[in-house]
Write a protein that holds these residues in place. Structure first.
Motif, PDB file in Angstrom:
ATOM      1  N   GLU A 142      -5.484   6.405   6.616  1.00  0.00           N
ATOM      2  CA  GLU A 142      -6.680   7.251   6.357  1.00  0.00           C
ATOM      3  C   GLU A 142      -6.710   8.903   7.031  1.00  0.00           C
ATOM      4  OE1 GLU A 142      -9.961   5.260   5.050  1.00  0.00           O
ATOM      5  OE2 GLU A 142      -8.379   4.019   3.214  1.00  0.00           O
ATOM      6  N   LEU A 187       1.109  -1.101   0.817  1.00  0.00           N
ATOM      7  CA  LEU A 187       0.020  -0.057   0.268  1.00  0.00           C
ATOM      8  C   LEU A 187       0.958   1.371   0.273  1.00  0.00           C
ATOM      9  CD1 LEU A 187      -3.190  -1.158   2.772  1.00  0.00           C
ATOM     10  CD2 LEU A 187      -2.757  -0.932  -0.068  1.00  0.00           C
ATOM     11  N   LYS A 188       2.378   0.986   0.303  1.00  0.00           N
ATOM     12  CA  LYS A 188       3.007   2.188   0.840  1.00  0.00           C
ATOM     13  C   LYS A 188       4.059   1.931   1.018  1.00  0.00           C
ATOM     14  CE  LYS A 188       2.713   6.643   3.231  1.00  0.00           C
ATOM     15  NZ  LYS A 188       2.797   7.470   2.257  1.00  0.00           N
ATOM     16  N   ARG A 212      -5.510   0.176   6.219  1.00  0.00           N
ATOM     17  CA  ARG A 212      -5.535   1.637   5.885  1.00  0.00           C
ATOM     18  C   ARG A 212      -6.662   2.068   6.416  1.00  0.00           C
ATOM     19  NH1 ARG A 212      -6.554   0.199   0.115  1.00  0.00           N
ATOM     20  NH2 ARG A 212      -6.095  -1.603  -0.714  1.00  0.00           N
ATOM     21  N   TRP A 213      -7.030   1.950   7.402  1.00  0.00           N
ATOM     22  CA  TRP A 213      -7.692   3.150   8.473  1.00  0.00           C
ATOM     23  C   TRP A 213      -6.464   4.155   9.054  1.00  0.00           C
ATOM     24  CZ3 TRP A 213      -7.666   4.839  13.315  1.00  0.00           C
ATOM     25  CH2 TRP A 213      -8.701   5.506  13.679  1.00  0.00           C
ATOM     26  N   GLU A 241      -5.688  -6.131   7.121  1.00  0.00           N
ATOM     27  CA  GLU A 241      -5.416  -5.135   6.110  1.00  0.00           C
ATOM     28  C   GLU A 241      -6.492  -3.686   5.696  1.00  0.00           C
ATOM     29  OE1 GLU A 241      -5.330  -4.134   1.537  1.00  0.00           O
ATOM     30  OE2 GLU A 241      -4.576  -6.004   2.325  1.00  0.00           O
ATOM     31  N   ARG A 242      -7.884  -3.833   6.525  1.00  0.00           N
ATOM     32  CA  ARG A 242      -8.548  -3.215   7.297  1.00  0.00           C
ATOM     33  C   ARG A 242      -8.046  -2.298   8.306  1.00  0.00           C
ATOM     34  NH1 ARG A 242     -14.396  -5.776   8.205  1.00  0.00           N
ATOM     35  NH2 ARG A 242     -13.890  -7.236   6.502  1.00  0.00           N
TER      36      ARG A 242
END
Length: 353
Positions: A327, A270-271, A323-324, A319-320
């Motif tokens: 964000e 993701l990053k 991402r949280w 994963e959730r």
């Protein structure tokens, strides 16, 4: 139905508050707003007419009496507690005061309220606890904590929670207070205060800091996504059998090292780092005193009696969660300045003065 949630500005408590309001329950959030509490956790429901907030300490009997009288709850869900093992090693007194004395105050307030209203059949006092009260398991996957596992707490935190569990059972047996108990495995997910393992790993990777793992990383935990846990808690509060305890597990055992490597792999995707992988940041540090080897829950009682099972695997949940955090920097950034966050706690075993 009106539910009083203690510790509703904390990690698990706020998940219960958000879910309960979304399902149409009236919710009173009672929280002292100590260091790990954050009212931003309940921002999604703060303006909902079903939601109310009361700032009060669970050890303050007059304040508790006022809250009960004003709101007249049908169900009490008692989640307020000191919960960080490393902090309990450095300062056990706070854990005795909050987890034991605080639970005593809640029980007495709830008993008085229940008796004065004629002992209504629908009233429930749901006490939320931890699997750490059972001690440590060997690596044998066939061995699991059940509701009948003898208590064997190993830290000031788990000893204080074990004591609170015993108080709740005693108030049921002695006074007839209608109680339900639950013991859960390790929770994780959004709004997790940034001193626990998973948020520490996520935030350290983002800052390019080392990822500290106690010992050799072989300690095993059963990981439960917090929103699954909130779902189970609401089910037990409304349908659990009075006087009965239920173990809530994620059915997701992982070693600490496996868990950290999984987070690193998600962030690599993701990053990505400019050079290398996030796993390059892993370091091994001196183990926590009395570090339990393994926790693992047998959730068959809640599954067989009430049909509940976790819906989120640890890979999906991580994963959730990652991402949280990516964000929601505006949520976690201010919390890094709170006392003790980002420091190694639980290593100094000198007696308190």
């Amino acid at each position: 139905m009106k539910i009083l949630v203690t510790g509703g500005a904390g990690f698990i408590g706020s998940a219960v508050v958000r879910l309960a309001v979304s399902r149409g329950h009236s919710v009173v959030n009672l929280d002292a707003l100590t260091y790990a509490a954050c009212l931003a956790n309940v921002t999604p429901v703060a303006d909902n007419p079903l939601y109310a907030f009361e700032q009060a300490d669970i050890r303050d009997r007059p304040a508790l009496d006022s809250v009960f009288d004003a709101h007249q709850p049908d169900i009490v869900m008692h989640l307020a507690a000191e919960s960080h093992v490393d902090r309990s090693i450095d300062g056990p007194g706070d854990f005795i005061k909050s987890n034991i004395t605080g639970t005593f105050s809640m029980l007495e307030t709830a008993r008085k309220y229940w008796v004065e209203r004629g002992k209504p059949n629908g009233f429930r006092f749901h006490h939320i606890s931890t699997d750490e009260v059972f001690g440590s398991l060997p690596a044998d996957p066939a061995m699991l904590f059940t509701e009948d596992t003898p208590y064997d707490p190993r830290s000031p935190y788990s000893a204080s929670k074990a004591s609170s569990d015993h108080l709740v059972r005693a108030w049921h047996e002695t006074y007839g207070l209608p109680v339900v108990l639950s013991n859960c495995s390790n929770n994780y997910g959004p709004y997790h205060f940034p001193e626990k393992l998973i948020p520490v790993v996520i935030l350290n990777t983002l800052a390019g800091k080392s990822l500290p793992i106690y010992g050799d990383g072989s300690n095993i935990r059963d990981w439960l996504y917090v929103e699954d846990h909130a779902d189970a808690l609401l089910l037990l509060a409304t349908q659990g059998k009075v006087g009965r305890s239920y173990n809530i597990g994620g059915e997701n055992e992982r070693t600490n090292l496996e868990l950290v490597k999984t987070i690193c792999q998600i962030l690599d995707r993701l990053k990505p780092r400019a050079h290398g992988t996030y796993a390059d940041l892993i370091t091994f540090v001196t183990d926590r005193p009395g570090h339990d080897a393994r926790y693992a829950i047998d959730p068959s009682r809640i599954r067989d009696e009430l049909g509940w099972r976790p819906s989120v695997t640890v890979e999906e949940g991580l994963e959730r969660t990652v991402r949280w955090y990516l964000e929601n920097e505006d949520w976690w950034r201010p919390l890094l300045a709170r006392k003790g966050v980002g420091q190694r706690l639980g290593a100094d075993q000198k007696p308190a003065q």
